[in-house]
Design a protein around this motif. Structure first.
Motif, mmCIF file in Angstrom:
data_model
loop_
_atom_site.group_PDB
_atom_site.id
_atom_site.type_symbol
_atom_site.label_atom_id
_atom_site.label_comp_id
_atom_site.label_asym_id
_atom_site.label_seq_id
_atom_site.Cartn_x
_atom_site.Cartn_y
_atom_site.Cartn_z
ATOM 1 N N LEU A 184 0.715 -1.249 0.166
ATOM 2 C CA LEU A 184 0.151 -0.112 0.039
ATOM 3 C C LEU A 184 0.925 1.230 0.025
ATOM 4 C CD1 LEU A 184 -2.972 -1.068 2.563
ATOM 5 C CD2 LEU A 184 -2.922 -1.144 -0.040
ATOM 6 N N PRO A 185 1.786 1.463 0.918
ATOM 7 C CA PRO A 185 2.724 2.717 0.880
ATOM 8 C C PRO A 185 4.079 2.510 -0.164
ATOM 9 C CG PRO A 185 3.285 1.350 2.725
ATOM 10 C CD PRO A 185 2.137 0.700 1.948
ATOM 11 N N LEU A 186 4.069 1.563 -0.848
ATOM 12 C CA LEU A 186 5.356 1.559 -1.683
ATOM 13 C C LEU A 186 5.512 2.693 -2.757
ATOM 14 C CD1 LEU A 186 7.796 -0.309 -2.000
ATOM 15 C CD2 LEU A 186 6.298 -1.881 -3.711
ATOM 16 N N HIS A 187 4.444 2.717 -3.456
ATOM 17 C CA HIS A 187 4.330 3.814 -4.318
ATOM 18 C C HIS A 187 5.051 5.078 -3.630
ATOM 19 C CE1 HIS A 187 3.493 5.866 -7.932
ATOM 20 N NE2 HIS A 187 2.689 6.763 -7.468
ATOM 21 N N GLY A 188 4.320 5.596 -2.705
ATOM 22 C CA GLY A 188 4.653 6.983 -2.118
ATOM 23 C C GLY A 188 6.062 6.907 -1.575
ATOM 24 N N VAL A 189 6.667 5.586 -1.153
ATOM 25 C CA VAL A 189 7.978 5.668 -0.643
ATOM 26 C C VAL A 189 9.023 5.867 -1.476
ATOM 27 C CG1 VAL A 189 9.580 3.979 0.728
ATOM 28 C CG2 VAL A 189 7.314 4.434 1.435
ATOM 29 N N ILE A 190 8.657 5.098 -2.720
ATOM 30 C CA ILE A 190 9.537 5.218 -3.918
ATOM 31 C C ILE A 190 9.427 6.604 -4.420
ATOM 32 C CG2 ILE A 190 9.708 4.373 -6.200
ATOM 33 C CD1 ILE A 190 8.393 1.556 -5.446
ATOM 34 N N LYS A 191 8.271 7.422 -4.444
ATOM 35 C CA LYS A 191 8.307 8.694 -4.827
ATOM 36 C C LYS A 191 8.736 9.661 -3.742
ATOM 37 C CE LYS A 191 6.181 8.166 -8.985
ATOM 38 N NZ LYS A 191 6.770 8.564 -10.155
ATOM 39 N N ALA A 192 9.180 9.508 -2.809
ATOM 40 C CA ALA A 192 9.674 10.050 -1.346
ATOM 41 C C ALA A 192 8.773 10.967 -1.171
ATOM 42 C CB ALA A 192 10.932 10.873 -2.134
ATOM 43 N N LYS A 193 7.429 10.699 -0.830
ATOM 44 C CA LYS A 193 6.363 11.368 -0.154
ATOM 45 C C LYS A 193 6.365 11.570 1.287
ATOM 46 C CE LYS A 193 3.686 11.099 -4.377
ATOM 47 N NZ LYS A 193 2.241 11.518 -4.893
ATOM 48 N N PRO A 194 6.789 12.442 1.946
ATOM 49 C CA PRO A 194 7.007 12.576 3.217
ATOM 50 C C PRO A 194 5.753 11.930 4.282
ATOM 51 C CG PRO A 194 7.729 14.678 2.569
ATOM 52 C CD PRO A 194 6.875 13.924 1.281
ATOM 53 N N TYR A 195 4.421 12.301 3.588
ATOM 54 C CA TYR A 195 3.370 11.985 4.231
ATOM 55 C C TYR A 195 2.924 10.300 4.253
ATOM 56 C CZ TYR A 195 -1.707 11.806 5.534
ATOM 57 O OH TYR A 195 -2.854 11.620 6.176
ATOM 58 N N THR A 196 3.395 9.978 2.976
ATOM 59 C CA THR A 196 3.288 8.328 2.938
ATOM 60 C C THR A 196 4.242 7.928 3.777
ATOM 61 O OG1 THR A 196 2.650 8.666 0.689
ATOM 62 C CG2 THR A 196 3.404 6.503 1.276
ATOM 63 N N HIS A 197 5.538 8.073 3.949
ATOM 64 C CA HIS A 197 6.423 7.853 5.131
ATOM 65 C C HIS A 197 5.860 7.756 6.373
ATOM 66 C CE1 HIS A 197 9.242 8.068 1.627
ATOM 67 N NE2 HIS A 197 10.218 7.441 2.104
ATOM 68 N N ALA A 198 5.340 8.838 6.652
ATOM 69 C CA ALA A 198 4.773 8.966 7.960
ATOM 70 C C ALA A 198 3.597 7.999 8.275
ATOM 71 C CB ALA A 198 4.028 10.410 8.207
ATOM 72 N N TRP A 199 2.695 7.687 7.506
ATOM 73 C CA TRP A 199 1.642 6.685 7.937
ATOM 74 C C TRP A 199 2.251 5.238 7.596
ATOM 75 C CZ3 TRP A 199 -0.176 3.200 3.997
ATOM 76 C CH2 TRP A 199 -0.401 3.769 2.580
ATOM 77 N N ALA A 200 3.160 4.969 6.782
ATOM 78 C CA ALA A 200 3.933 3.865 6.693
ATOM 79 C C ALA A 200 4.354 3.247 7.875
ATOM 80 C CB ALA A 200 5.088 3.746 5.804
ATOM 81 N N CYS A 201 4.898 4.316 8.801
ATOM 82 C CA CYS A 201 5.479 3.889 10.370
ATOM 83 C C CYS A 201 4.210 3.008 10.867
ATOM 84 C CB CYS A 201 5.678 5.052 11.030
ATOM 85 S SG CYS A 201 7.248 5.866 10.359
ATOM 86 N N PHE A 202 2.949 3.531 10.769
ATOM 87 C CA PHE A 202 1.824 2.636 11.571
ATOM 88 C C PHE A 202 1.719 1.319 11.010
ATOM 89 C CE2 PHE A 202 0.382 7.228 11.857
ATOM 90 C CZ PHE A 202 0.507 6.986 13.486
ATOM 91 N N ILE A 203 1.800 0.871 9.706
ATOM 92 C CA ILE A 203 1.719 -0.309 9.216
ATOM 93 C C ILE A 203 2.918 -1.217 9.529
ATOM 94 C CG2 ILE A 203 2.157 -1.371 6.690
ATOM 95 C CD1 ILE A 203 0.234 0.812 5.451
ATOM 96 N N VAL A 204 4.386 -0.596 9.496
ATOM 97 C CA VAL A 204 5.406 -1.338 9.888
ATOM 98 C C VAL A 204 5.359 -1.990 11.202
ATOM 99 C CG1 VAL A 204 7.071 0.346 10.793
ATOM 100 C CG2 VAL A 204 7.750 -1.572 9.568
ATOM 101 N N LEU A 205 4.314 -1.263 12.345
ATOM 102 C CA LEU A 205 4.365 -1.759 13.643
ATOM 103 C C LEU A 205 3.973 -3.127 13.539
ATOM 104 C CD1 LEU A 205 3.332 1.625 15.502
ATOM 105 C CD2 LEU A 205 5.586 0.372 15.381
ATOM 106 N N TRP A 206 2.807 -3.555 12.788
ATOM 107 C CA TRP A 206 2.303 -4.922 12.641
ATOM 108 C C TRP A 206 3.295 -5.945 12.552
ATOM 109 C CZ3 TRP A 206 -1.021 -8.643 13.009
ATOM 110 C CH2 TRP A 206 -0.961 -9.564 11.963
ATOM 111 N N TYR A 207 4.338 -5.629 11.805
ATOM 112 C CA TYR A 207 5.525 -6.640 11.452
ATOM 113 C C TYR A 207 6.532 -6.681 12.679
ATOM 114 C CZ TYR A 207 3.550 -6.478 6.985
ATOM 115 O OH TYR A 207 2.708 -6.464 5.808
ATOM 116 N N PHE A 208 6.564 -5.281 13.384
ATOM 117 C CA PHE A 208 7.461 -5.471 14.497
ATOM 118 C C PHE A 208 6.631 -6.274 15.572
ATOM 119 C CE2 PHE A 208 8.202 -3.822 18.920
ATOM 120 C CZ PHE A 208 9.928 -3.921 18.786
ATOM 121 N N LEU A 209 5.616 -6.103 15.696
ATOM 122 C CA LEU A 209 4.614 -7.081 16.690
ATOM 123 C C LEU A 209 4.814 -8.634 16.313
ATOM 124 C CD1 LEU A 209 1.580 -4.786 17.327
ATOM 125 C CD2 LEU A 209 3.519 -5.299 19.011
#
Length: 156
Positions: free
Chosen positions: A61-86
């Motif tokens: 879901l956030p991959l396109h925005g991360v590739i395009k270097a969008k700060p807002y997408t990076h910010a909400w990707a932090c919430f998604i990655v918490l699932w993988y940490f858990l």
């Protein structure tokens, strides 16, 4: 004609390194989970559809925005990655035979979280879209209420 502000303001080398960490960790986590659950997991306890929906789709879901270097997408990707940490912590605790797999997942998740959050914060500051510091907001609110309180007491 509008111009994209991200193209106008170049990234500092520090912000580029955070973006690189976020991007490499994100792609690494996506690749690692694909390898782990589709190639290394011989028990076939999960279907491809389940692995895709639960483990891979959230990272896509956030991959396109991360590739395009969008700060807002990076910010909400932090919430998604918490699932993988858990998930990694849970696997370490409950499945000792997969401890190495889970440690790799944790390292990549921590790298993605750190890279995404630091990139979003610092790039946002570069672009002028960062949130103001709490102390500055509190100072402005104090001035506002003091000004309005003076007007209220002089009117009475």
């Amino acid at each position: 004609m509008t111009t994209n502000i991200q193209q106008i303001k170049p990234m500092s080398s520090k912000v580029k390194s955070y973006r690189f960490l976020a991007l490499i960790s994100h792609i690494g986590l996506l690749s690692w989970l694909s390898i782990w659950y589709l190639l290394l997991n011989n028990s076939q306890q999960y279907s491809f559809a389940f692995v895709f929906i639960v483990y891979l789709l959230p990272l896509l879901l956030p991959l396109h925005g991360v590739i395009k270097a969008k700060p807002y997408t990076h910010a909400w990707a932090c919430f998604i990655v918490l699932w993988y940490f858990l998930h990694g912590i849970t696997v370490i605790y409950s499945e000792p035979s997969y401890i190495v797999h889970a440690i790799i997942e944790l390292v990549l998740a921590i790298g993605m979280f750190a890279g995404c959050s630091l990139f979003a914060r610092n790039r946002g500051q570069e672009l002028g879209s960062a949130l103001p510091k709490l102390s500055k907001v509190m100072e402005q609110e104090k001035e506002y209420f003091e000004r309005n309180t003076k007007h209220d007491t002089t009117d009475a």
